[in-house]
Design an enzyme around this catalytic site. Structure first.
Site, short mmCIF file in Angstrom:
data_model
loop_
_atom_site.label_atom_id
_atom_site.label_comp_id
_atom_site.label_asym_id
_atom_site.label_seq_id
_atom_site.Cartn_x
_atom_site.Cartn_y
_atom_site.Cartn_z
N HIS A 13 59.80 17.68 -13.63
CA HIS A 13 58.32 18.31 -13.37
C HIS A 13 58.18 19.27 -14.18
CE1 HIS A 13 60.19 21.55 -11.00
NE2 HIS A 13 61.06 20.78 -10.49
N GLU A 85 65.64 16.16 -5.70
CA GLU A 85 66.56 17.16 -6.45
C GLU A 85 67.91 17.43 -5.58
OE1 GLU A 85 68.04 18.42 -8.51
OE2 GLU A 85 66.90 20.15 -9.38
#
Length: 200
Positions: A13, A85
Site C-alpha cells: 500500500h 499485515e
C-alpha cells in the site's frame, strides 16, 4: 525481464503517516497520506506496463490496501484476511527504537511480538498465500495488494527461504515485486519497484 506467463505481483500500500514515522501498523486503520495517494496512482501506471494476463486482484481488508488498489486502477476481485499485515500485538503503533527500549536488538524477524503472531503462524499464512496464488496462476496473473512485512515473508517463502529471511527484502510504500518462474524454478523476477514519485 519478467516471464511472459504466470506472474504473481505483490504491491505494498501507499504511504501512511505511521509508515512515514516507522510505526508498526497491522490492524490499526491509518489512511493514506496525500503522497501515498500519488504513489498509488504512479504505481498503477507501472503495473499497466507489465501487460498482465487478465489479473486476479486480491487485497488485504485494510482500507489502506484496497484504496491503493483502487487508485492504481486495479479492479478488485476480492478481499482476503490472509493478506493482513503481521500482527504486532503489544508492539502495534510503536517504532523499532521504542520497542528496543523494552527488548534490546529487537526486530520482527528475530524476536516475538507479545500478544501478536508467532513466526510459525506468519510462515503458515505466507505458505497459504503462496500455494493459493500459485494455483490461480494456471489461468491468469495474480496481483496481491497488502503490507510490507507480510509480503517480505511471502517473498522468502516463494523462493524456499525461512520467513526470517524476509529481512533481506526491502519493500517501500506502493512498490511492487514480481514473482515468477525460470526453467521451472520459482524466481524473484523484479523487486521493490518504487513509484516514480516515491523517492526514499
Amino acid at each position: 525481464m519478467t516471464s511472459p506467463d504466470r506472474r504473481l505481483v505483490l504491491m505494498r500500500h501507499g504511504e501512511t503517516e505511521w509508515a512515514l514515522l516507522g510505526r508498526h501498523t497491522s490492524t490499526t486503520e491509518i489512511p493514506l497520506t496525500a503522497r501515498g495517494e500519488v504513489q498509488a496512482r504512479q504505481a498503477g501506471a507501472q503495473l499497466a506496463e507489465l501487460k498482465l494476463r487478465d489479473p486476479l486482484v486480491v487485497t488485504s481488508p485494510r482500507r489502506r490496501a484496497h484504496l491503493t488498489a483502487d487508485l492504481a486502477g486495479l479492479t478488485e476481485d476480492r478481499r482476503w484476511d490472509a493478506l493482513t499485515e503481521w500482527n504486532y500485538g503489544e508492539f502495534e503503533g510503536l517504532t523499532t527504537p521504542e520497542i528496543r527500549e523494552q527488548v534490546p536488538n529487537w526486530t520482527v524477524w528475530t524476536h516475538h511480538c507479545p500478544g501478536g503472531e508467532t513466526h510459525e503462524q506468519v510462515a503458515a499464512r505466507a505458505d497459504l498465500v503462496v500455494h493459493t496464488s500459485e494455483a490461480a496462476l494456471a489461468d491468469r496473473d495474480v496481483v496481491l495488494v497488502g503490507h510490507g512485512h507480510f509480503f517480505r515473508a511471502v517473498i522468502a517463502r516463494w523462493i524456499g527461504l525461512p520467513t526470517s529471511e524476509g529481512r533481506r527484502f526491502a519493500l517501500y510504500p506502493a512498490a511492487h515485486t514480481v514473482l515468477g518462474y525460470e526453467h521451472g524454478s520459482r524466481m524473484v523476477l523484479t523487486h521493490n519497484v518504487t513509484p516514480q514519485e516515491g523517492l526514499r
